[in-house]
Design a protein around this motif. Sequence first.
Motif, PDB file in Angstrom:
ATOM      1  N   VAL A 128       0.837  -1.189   0.000  1.00  0.00           N
ATOM      2  CA  VAL A 128       0.000   0.000   0.000  1.00  0.00           C
ATOM      3  C   VAL A 128       0.879   1.250   0.000  1.00  0.00           C
ATOM      4  O   VAL A 128       1.837   1.365   0.766  1.00  0.00           O
ATOM      5  N   GLU A 131       0.607   7.447   0.512  1.00  0.00           N
ATOM      6  CA  GLU A 131      -0.447   8.430   0.272  1.00  0.00           C
ATOM      7  C   GLU A 131      -1.835   7.796   0.250  1.00  0.00           C
ATOM      8  O   GLU A 131      -2.835   8.467   0.508  1.00  0.00           O
ATOM      9  N   GLU A 132      -1.897   6.487  -0.033  1.00  0.00           N
ATOM     10  CA  GLU A 132      -3.192   5.813  -0.042  1.00  0.00           C
ATOM     11  C   GLU A 132      -3.724   5.563   1.364  1.00  0.00           C
ATOM     12  O   GLU A 132      -4.924   5.596   1.598  1.00  0.00           O
ATOM     13  N   GLU A 133      -2.833   5.290   2.311  1.00  0.00           N
ATOM     14  CA  GLU A 133      -3.268   5.060   3.677  1.00  0.00           C
ATOM     15  C   GLU A 133      -2.949   6.256   4.586  1.00  0.00           C
ATOM     16  O   GLU A 133      -3.084   6.170   5.804  1.00  0.00           O
TER      17      GLU A 133
END
Length: 246
Positions: A128, A131-133
């Motif tokens: 992951v 920036e996605e989490e």
Amino acid sequence: MTAFTYTHSPSLAPLTTQSPQSLSATSNPPIDYLMTSVMVLRQPQSHSQNTKTQPQILLLRRHPADSYPLKWEPPGGSIDPSDTTVLSAATRELHEETNLSNPRFHTWVAMAQEINTEDAARMKNWGVLPEEELARDVEVKIDEGGNVVRVTTFLETKDVWGKMNFVATVDEGARVEIDPEEHVEWGWFTEEEVRRGRAVLPLENGNGSVNGEKGEEERMLEFTSQAVWGSVLEAFRVGRELDVIV
């Protein structure tokens, strides 16, 4: 309840008296769920005086039926209500997942602060994206003297999770035994293997641990997230800085 023992460096002494709940409350933003991760480093003995061994870190591969299936990570997990401190939680998780006991905690470690372009491109699909989490390091106050630790926080199901990573060592020759319901492989990996994301492992359909198995091939190491990958690399850097490894 089993009493798990550990030792620690003086710098971590404030963490032996504060509850995990008090640490979560002093974070900005406040942490809903706090986790620990143990970066176990070792310096293998060389059979030759003229040969220098490469330091290694212990990694586990998650069960295919679990979240982040078949991804690699250091030992660790969520802090339970019965855990009096984050260090006792880290010790318990280390024992439950690897059967290793009495760790020596040297320091904390956060995400790698600098990842070069080549490394970033190579590990693009390994886990992951930060920036996605919304992964970032935040400072958490641990005593009245203003000392802080950096905790990696991330957002999952609209909750703020925090992970306190610790660099640790265990007794030489300690035997690793994983829980097959949680992890399917384990191994000791060099910094170069972690950075490349590739290592010689048993054939994909092999059984047992990484070490000592017949029928090997070079396979990809895919981590649960890039934040975890960065923390593992940072553990090598900090370990050298403290002379835990060379």
